[in-house]
Structure formats: structure tokens, C-alpha cells
Design a protein around this motif. Structure first.
Motif, short mmCIF file in Angstrom:
data_model
loop_
_atom_site.label_atom_id
_atom_site.label_comp_id
_atom_site.label_asym_id
_atom_site.label_seq_id
_atom_site.Cartn_x
_atom_site.Cartn_y
_atom_site.Cartn_z
N ILE A 34 0.82 -1.21 0.00
CA ILE A 34 0.00 0.00 0.00
C ILE A 34 0.86 1.26 0.00
CG2 ILE A 34 -1.98 -1.13 1.09
CD1 ILE A 34 -1.18 0.41 3.69
N VAL A 38 -0.03 3.91 -3.08
CA VAL A 38 -0.71 5.19 -2.83
C VAL A 38 0.29 6.33 -3.00
CG1 VAL A 38 -2.00 6.57 -1.18
CG2 VAL A 38 -2.35 4.09 -1.26
N ARG A 40 1.97 9.70 -2.54
CA ARG A 40 1.91 10.75 -1.53
C ARG A 40 1.60 12.11 -2.15
NH1 ARG A 40 6.59 12.34 2.99
NH2 ARG A 40 5.13 13.16 4.55
N TYR A 114 -3.96 11.44 3.15
CA TYR A 114 -2.97 10.44 2.73
C TYR A 114 -3.01 9.19 3.61
CZ TYR A 114 1.66 8.33 1.85
OH TYR A 114 2.68 7.46 1.56
N TYR A 115 -2.92 9.38 4.92
CA TYR A 115 -2.92 8.21 5.80
C TYR A 115 -4.31 7.58 5.89
CZ TYR A 115 1.81 9.63 6.76
OH TYR A 115 3.14 9.96 6.58
N ALA A 117 -6.17 7.17 3.28
CA ALA A 117 -6.17 6.27 2.13
C ALA A 117 -5.45 4.97 2.45
CB ALA A 117 -5.51 6.97 0.94
N LEU A 118 -4.31 5.06 3.12
CA LEU A 118 -3.56 3.86 3.49
C LEU A 118 -4.38 2.97 4.42
CD1 LEU A 118 -0.08 5.52 4.11
CD2 LEU A 118 -0.71 4.13 2.15
N MET A 121 -7.09 1.06 2.53
CA MET A 121 -6.61 -0.08 1.75
C MET A 121 -6.51 -1.33 2.63
SD MET A 121 -5.93 0.97 -1.43
CE MET A 121 -4.54 0.09 -2.16
N HIS A 145 -9.58 14.26 -2.66
CA HIS A 145 -8.50 13.29 -2.84
C HIS A 145 -8.99 11.85 -2.64
CE1 HIS A 145 -5.53 16.66 -1.48
NE2 HIS A 145 -5.87 16.79 -2.75
N LEU A 146 -9.96 11.69 -1.75
CA LEU A 146 -10.38 10.34 -1.36
C LEU A 146 -11.57 9.82 -2.17
CD1 LEU A 146 -9.92 10.82 2.49
CD2 LEU A 146 -8.65 9.19 1.07
N PHE A 149 -11.49 6.27 -3.24
CA PHE A 149 -11.48 5.29 -2.16
C PHE A 149 -12.91 5.16 -1.63
CE2 PHE A 149 -7.31 7.01 -2.71
CZ PHE A 149 -6.44 5.95 -2.52
#
Length: 290
Positions: A34, A38, A40, A114-115, A117-118, A121, A145-146, A149
Motif C-alpha cells: 500500500i 498510494v 503521496r 494520505y494516511y 487512504a492507506l 486499503m 482526494h479520497l 477510495f
């Protein structure tokens, strides 16, 4: 004579992912994947970027995303001191809380996502992620951004006042004097919460709390410094603060409504207190007899 060449962005991201997997101390092979998948840069402002080192921002030489694949704080809002956090720290946190497929995760202080998204996953398949961000601009950017997701929802608001769904994991990215009782109560059995505990100006500890049948077990993990969490950084409700290294001796979090603070308390707040005692089936302190 061989001619050296510059590594491609893909190669740099792959090595970055290997570093993150090592920093996580986890055997879960998904973590490395991941961090590689993904990007950054997709969650940051357009480059060049401001990198924070010792409370000073330095600008990258260009907008080449290769500069982002290091253990660096990258400014999201430099004027407010809000950054995309250090990857090594987050890799270690993610390794410690071990998100699993199908879990419900709340990310408090999601920044631009960002985190989040991680984490999402790792919740696949079947999981959900609820992201909370109090800064309206950051929440809007996170929502954008998301969008790819699909299991993530983003809420702009104060997570200390909003109801949290029953959660397997609560991941807090803002400094907390004392977690709201509602966060603890939102944890399911075996649910985990990780947060930066800031009981005093000189103490910053990543605290892992796990809900068991006995109550809320606590484990200090590592130093961690975040900007204060709005709504959870008021010291007025504190009647006892930890001295020196006392904060590192915490082993459980108790609800005042269930048990009044005793001599094992190192930090006491209106609704909760932090104890040096492990939870035991008998309810007595570890090593004591009933």
C-alpha cells in the motif's frame, strides 16, 4: 565503465515502501504494497513543497515528487503548522494497530487524506473508514482526494463533539490531553485506539489503548508530538498530571464512573484516569490478592 543513472520515481517509491514496511515492524505483506501504491503527492498541495525540519520549513528544489519519498513532514498549511506527518511514525503506528479487512476505522485529524487512504486499503474488503477533519479547507481537499477510495467518508467537524460509530480502530492525529469518554465507549471489544497523549507540555507519547472484557488496556509506544486536538486539549478538567517518566508507566485507562482514582493513578481527569496497574480478571491490582 558503467554509467550510473537516476532512479525512476517508481523505483524510489518501491524503496520507500520497503523502508515503511521495515519501520512498521509488521509481518503483514500488505503494508509494503500500500505504501508503494498510494502516491503521496496526490494528497499534497502542488509542488515545490515545504519540508519541516526542526520547526523550520525548507522548500524542495522543484516539484519533482521524488523529494516526497523520505521520512519528512510536508506542509499542508505552514501558517498553522499543519503537516502531512512523518511516514516512519505512521508506519510504526499502523503496524502497532494492525488494521484488518472488514474493520470499521475512524481517522480523527485526517488532514488531506494520505494516511486515511492507506488505512482504507487495509480495511478492504468489507471495511469502512470514517475520516474527521476540523479544518474546513483540509476536509474539502481530503474529500476530493479520497473520491477513488469508495469505503471512505469525510466529515468536516469536531470529532470530540460528533458521535463516532462503533469502531474497531480509532486513529487520532492530534495531541490529546485526555481522550473523550465517547471515543473509548465507541471502541468495540478488541478495538484499538492510538493517539498522541499530551498530558503536559513536556510529554508526548503515542498511546495504544485496547478494549478487552476487563476494560481498557494501555501501552505507551514511542514519543509522538502533534498539534493540539481541538476539544481534547483542555487542562482545566485535570486534577492530577504525571511527573517525569510516570506517563510511560501507564498500563490501563479507567472510567471514573466505574472506578474512582486510587493510588495507582498518574493522571486524573473529569471522566477518565490513567493507572499504572494492569487489568486483571479479579479486578485487583496485578500482584495483589483479593
Amino acid at each position: 565503465m558503467s554509467v550510473s543513472r537516476r532512479a525512476s520515481l517508481g523505483e524510489v517509491r518501491k524503496f520507500y515502501a520497503e523502508l515503511m514496511a521495515a519501520a512498521s515492524r509488521s509481518a503483514d505483506p500488505r503494508l509494503e504494497r500500500i505504501f508503494e501504491l498510494v502516491p503521496r503527492e496526490a494528497f499534497l498541495p502542488p509542488g515545490p513543497w515545504q519540508i519541516n525540519v526542526n520547526h523550520r520549513y525548507l522548500q524542495t528544489p522543484s516539484a519533482d515528487p521524488i523529494y516526497l519519498y523520505q521520512n519528512s513532514l510536508v506542509a499542508l498549511d505552514a501558517a498553522k503548522g499543519i503537516n502531512n506527518g512523518e511516514p516512519f511514525l505512521h508506519a510504526a503506528w499502523i503496524g502497532a494497530v494492525a488494521p484488518q479487512a472488514g474493520e470499521t476505522i475512524c481517522h480523527i485529524g485526517a488532514g488531506t487524506g494520505y494516511y486515511t487512504a492507506l488505512l482504507s486499503m487495509l480495511a478492504l474488503p468489507g471495511g469502512t473508514v470514517h475520516a474527521f477533519e476540523i479544518e474546513e479547507d483540509l476536509a474539502g481537499r481530503a474529500r476530493l482526494h479520497l473520491e477513488p477510495f469508495e469505503i471512505v467518508s469525510v466529515t468536516h467537524g469536531d470529532a470530540t463533539q460528533l458521535p463516532l460509530p462503533p469502531s474497531d480502530l480509532i486513529y487520532v492525529n492530534a495531541g490529546v490531553v485526555a481522550p473523550p469518554i465517547s471515543w473509548l465507549q465507541a471502541l468495540r471489544l478488541n478495538g484499538r485506539m492510538i493517539f498522541p497523549w499530551r498530558p503536559t507540555e513536556k510529554v508526548g507519547i503515542a498511546m495504544l489503548v485496547t478494549r478487552s472484557k476487563l476494560g481498557f488496556q494501555a501501552q505507551p509506544l514511542m514519543p509522538a508530538w502533534f498539534i493540539p486536538c481541538v476539544g481534547a486539549s483542555n487542562v482545566d478538567d485535570c486534577t492530577k498530571v504525571p511527573f517525569g517518566h510516570e506517563a510511560w508507566s501507564v498500563r490501563s485507562v479507567r472510567l471514573v464512573g466505574d472506578q474512582l482514582p486510587d493510588e495507582t493513578a498518574v493522571a486524573v481527569y473529569r471522566h477518565i484516569w490513567f493507572s499504572t496497574d494492569q487489568l486483571t480478571p479479579s479486578g485487583t491490582a496485578e500482584g495483589e490478592t483479593a
